[in-house]
Every structure is written in C-alpha cells, then in structure tokens.
Write an enzyme that holds these catalytic residues in place. Structure first.
Site, PDB file in Angstrom:
ATOM      1  CE  LYS A 178     -20.579  -4.132  -8.135  1.00 52.44           C
ATOM      2  NZ  LYS A 178     -20.120  -3.742  -9.381  1.00 52.44           N
ATOM      3  CD  GLU A 254     -26.886  10.492  -5.644  1.00 49.46           C
ATOM      4  OE1 GLU A 254     -25.770  10.179  -6.575  1.00 49.46           O
ATOM      5  OE2 GLU A 254     -27.058  11.461  -4.815  1.00 49.46           O
ATOM      6  CB  CYS A 288     -26.497  10.989 -14.467  1.00 48.75           C
ATOM      7  SG  CYS A 288     -25.590  12.052 -12.913  1.00 48.75           S
ATOM      8  CD  GLU A 390     -29.742   7.334 -18.500  1.00 46.95           C
ATOM      9  OE1 GLU A 390     -29.939   6.310 -18.133  1.00 46.95           O
ATOM     10  OE2 GLU A 390     -29.427   8.344 -17.748  1.00 46.95           O
TER      11      GLU A 390
END
Ligand code: NAD
Length: 486
Positions: A178, A254, A288, A390
């Site tokens: 997906k 992750e 990331c 973040e």
C-alpha cells in the site's frame, strides 16, 4: 490524464466501488491523474492472491531461481529508468538531478543487494550429546513468513518500498503493497516490470488508498496477512502495532526522527557545513534521517552559522527538469500547511529566523505549488515544540554548546532515536560520543552513507526492529529448528 489502478494477481484492476481520488503534482498543483481507492473487496482479493501464490510456482522456486528473477527486476527498472524517474518527479516534485542519483538507482539496487546477501547467509547447526551416546544434529532452517503487508511513505517512494519488497521476495514471501496516497506512480509501474520479468502472478500486489477506514487499515487488519512492515510516522506506527496485535502478527516499524547533528570545534568545518546542508535540506528536508537539531561547539558557532546561511542562500528552487535546481517543493499543500505551522510556531516560541521562514514567491506558474523556504533558526529553548517535534521540512535549529557531556545530554533529550551525525577530526572522541548516542544509526563525518549490508532502524519512538543485510532475515523468515536423532 493518468489512471492508477490496483495491481492484483498480475493484472491492473479498478475499484469495484468506482471510488477514486486525485493525484496532484506539488510543483504547480496540476492534476496528474486519478487513483482508484481500494475497498475491503480489493484488499481481500490482493491478500488472497498473495496467499495462493505462496503455493504456486513461486513457492517451488529454488533460491537461485528467485535471485535470478529479482536481478532481472532490478535490471528492468534500470532499463525503464526514464519512466520511473519521470513518474517519481511528477509525484514528489523533487529535482531530477537528485532522484536520478538516489531514488531510482537505489530503488533498483534493493532487488539485487538483498537477494545476494540473504542467499549467502548460513543458518546455524549444533551437534548435541544424548544419553545413548549416539547424539543428535540440530539444523536451523528458514522458511518464508508468508504474506507480507508493506505500508510505505511518500518521501522516497520507490526506494523505501523496494527496501522492503526486495528482502521480502528474496526470502520467498509474497507481498501486498500500500504505497502512500501522495505517491502512487512508481509502485504501480513496478507491476508492469514484475510481469515483464516473469514474476509469477500474485507474488507482488498493489492496493491504493489512505490509512484509517481505507486500504491501509483494511490491509493491516486482514487476518491472512502474516506480518506487516511499515515506514512512516510514529503515530501511524502505533495504530499499525495495535492492528498487528490481533492474531499476533510480527511487525517491523521504521518511524519518525528528530535527529541531532553535533559539530565539534575540531571538525573540518567545510565538511561539516556540506554534510549538514545535505542532512537538513536535501529532498526539501523530507528525509527521516535528516538533521533538525544542530549543536555547534561555541568557538566555531558564529562561523558555522554564517557559512550555513551562505549555503542556504545559494539553494536553487525550481522545477524537477531545471538542471540548475537542487531544491523542490514539499510533497503536497497539506504537508506545507504542517511545515508552515511550525515556521509560525518557531516565531511564537521566540526563535530568531536566521534565513527563510516563509513561502517564496515562485511566480505565477508555480505559486500554486507546495513551495517553502529553506529555514534556519537560532535562540529556541530546549523545551520548545519546534525542538521536540518532528517537522519533516527544510529547516533546522542551530544552538551552541560548551562541553562534550552537555551535548550528549542535549542530543539524547528526545523521544526519538533514529539517527545522529557527529563532526570531529578526533577519532577517539567520535567513537566515545557515537557509543553514547541513543540512536539506531550514527554517522561520523558523513551522513546517509549507506551500506545495504548493515542494520537499519531506530531506537525509542523511531521504530521497532532492524532491517538491512542479514538483519531483515529475522523478520522476513520463520526459523525452524530440525532436530535429527542419530
Ligand atoms: P504516514 O505515517 O502518514 O503514512 C505512511 C503510510 O501509512 C501511508 O501509506 C499511509 O497511507 C499509511 N497509513 C496511515 N494511517 C494508517 C493506518 N491507520 N493504518 C494503515 N496504514 C496507514 O507517514 P508519511 O507522512 O507518509 O511519511 C513521513 C513520515 O515517515 C515521517 O514521520 C518520517 O520520519 C517517516 N519516515 C521514516 C523512515 C524510517 O526509515 N525510519 C523513512 C522515511 C520516512
């Protein structure tokens, strides 16, 4: 106009419901095409196709045959390089100069690297004594885990998806992917490549849609999925972990980061500036592993800051096909809203905006795109939200420090634990500090230098598990012990 369909059992299929959503290019907000949104029916068909394929020709292939097939997939991506590049740049708006070096070649390489690493990894064997004196042999035997659900993000769409699909298939599993709703194109195109290379039907499947109450949730809650591997935000990771708890399915997560860069006064300052520029601004800050908190030892603080500002001023914003451009837009207007919120919050929290801080005027043709200025702040307190959360945009905060102990404390003062970068020419210090970082990946005098044989993953809220090299084996296979009485 493009139409992005699901890829199920070797065929492109539309949603039975007829439900579609728009895919827009962040460069100018133009419509690329319509994406079919999977309902329960399409997800169920994809998972069942993947389950059935485990018992088909794929399940009977030897490791050597599978490796040859996956090498062919890598080669074919490279043969169709231009199409993948075009599709990735249209979906993400990133400069071709970057995607042609990182996204597409590394996306293809994932199929080669893992099949070779995994094929050459030994399993354990123990001879044991038994009371009759004849003994027994224990042999470790790895089998595929089964159907792996792969949920991937939009920042490096092809690369991060094949990073999971490569090892999953190398280990003999089948997959249902997906991709992010923002970036459906390259994953869809990979279906064609799988067919061209003769990968049996049902081995690689794709369903499109969103997360909650859509394809993402339907896939992660499907009882025939054996394990789920996910890259994306920590909060989404939590939702997926809950879904995986039902039926005790294994997960590999992750997730996000708020990574520190530590610049000691004894570094090579030009190297540190070059590396920190990349780690904060490449891919418009949407990596990331990127550095959003930079700590600089006081004697070189002013010099480092002024060099960073000079370099930021040189970044060239422009369309993907502009050969001079090295800085694209954010992935979507929605994501720009989030990043802009933090730009405004930084001011409210008392930051000094050293450079950037707003939305650039790109001219009539591009002003509808998701452009944002690369930004540097100073002066925030360590508990500011801009320092703790973040942002995932082209921005960093630069703060001075005085001692090694102080900077270790500051760097680790976060809920995240993905990556850290250390800049120093003193190797004893580099090792000492690296060993104390609460992070899965530490770079010394470099950033994003990746050997695919090494472990990749995050500590704390940046994830669970390690992928990469042989580390993925634990997740992508089931180890069985066969005990043979002699
Ligand atoms: P996201 O979590 O919003 O979405 C990722 C994927 O999860 C998408 O495909 C989305 O549709 C799907 N999803 C969302 N909710 C879901 C649900 N409830 N159930 C199932 N699927 C669901 O992340 P994003 O915005 O696409 O990507 C940016 C994030 O990814 C950042 O936090 C970044 O740090 C992280 N990231 C981490 C790594 C890493 O290796 N650690 C790499 C790249 C990006």
């Amino acid at each position: 106009m493009k139409e992005f369909k699901h890829f199920i059992n070797g065929e492109y299929v539309a949603s039975a419901s007829g439900k579609t959503f728009e895919n827009r290019c962040p460069v100018d907000n133009s419509l690329i095409g319509m994406v079919h949104e999977a309902g329960q029916a399409e997800v169920d068909a994809a998972v069942r196709a993947a389950k059935a394929a485990l018992k088909g020709p794929w399940g009977k292939m030897t490791q050597t045959q599978r490796t040859a097939l996956l090498n062919k997939v890598a080669d074919r991506i490279n043969e169709r390089f231009e199409e993948f590049l075009e599709a990735e740049c249209r979906d993400t708006g990133k400069p071709r100069s970057i995607a042609s070096h990182i996204d597409i070649p590394r996306g293809a390489a994932n199929f080669k690297a893992f099949s070779e690493t995994l094929a050459n990894h030994p399993t354990e064997g123990f001879r044991m004594d038994t009371p009759d004196g004849k003994g027994a042999l224990n042999v470790g035997h790895r089998t595929p885990k089964g159907v792996i659900a792969v949920i991937s993000p939009w920042n490096l769409p092809l690369l991060l998806m094949t990073w999971k699909v490569g090892p999953a298939l190398a280990c003999g599993n089948t997959v249902v992917v997906k991709p992010s709703e923002e970036t459906p194109a390259t994953t869809t195109l990979l279906g064609e490549v799988m067919n061209e290379c003769g990968v049996p039907e049902g081995v690689f499947n794709v369903v499109h849609g969103f997360g909650p109450d859509s394809a993402g949730e339907f896939l992660t809650t499907h009882p025939l999925v054996d394990a789920i591997t996910f890259t994306g935000e920590t909060r989404t990771g939590e939702a997926i972990m809950k879904a995986a708890a039902v039926g005790l399915r294994n997960i590999s997560l992750e997730c996000g980061g708020k990574n520190p860069g530590i610049v000691f006064a004894d570094c090579d300052i030009e190297k540190a500036v070059e590396g920190t520029m990349r780690s904060a601004f490449v891919n418009c800050g949407q990596v990331c592993l990127g550095t959003e908190r930079v700590y600089v030892e006081r004697p070189i603080f002013e010099k480092f800051l002024s060099r960073m500002k000079e370099e930021v001023a040189k970044l060239k914003l422009g369309r993907p096909e502009d050969p001079e451009a090295n800085f694209g837009p954010l992935v979507s207007l929605e994501h720009r809203e989030k990043v802009k919120y933090y730009y405004d919050l930084a001011r409210e929290e008392g930051a000094t905006v050293e450079i950037g801080g707003g939305i650039p005027d790109m001219g009539a043709e591009l002003n509808d795109g998701a452009w944002i200025e690369p930004t540097i702040w100073t002066g925030l307190s360590d508990d500011a939200r801009v320092i703790r959360e973040e942002i995932f945009g082209p921005c960093c905060h630069i703060r001075p420090f005085d001692t090694e102990d102080e900077v270790i404390e500051l760097a680790n003062d976060t809920n995240y634990g993905l990556a850290a970068a250390i800049w120093t020419e003193n190797s004893a210090r580099a090792v000492r500090v690296a060993e104390q970082m609460e992070a899965g990946l530490v770079w010394v005098n470099s950033w994003f230098l990746r050997d695919l044989r090494t472990a990749f993953g995050g500590a704390k809220q940046s994830g669970i598990g390690r992928e990469g090299g042989v580390h993925g084996l634990e997740f992508y296979t089931e180890t069985k012990n066969i005990c043979i009485k002699l």
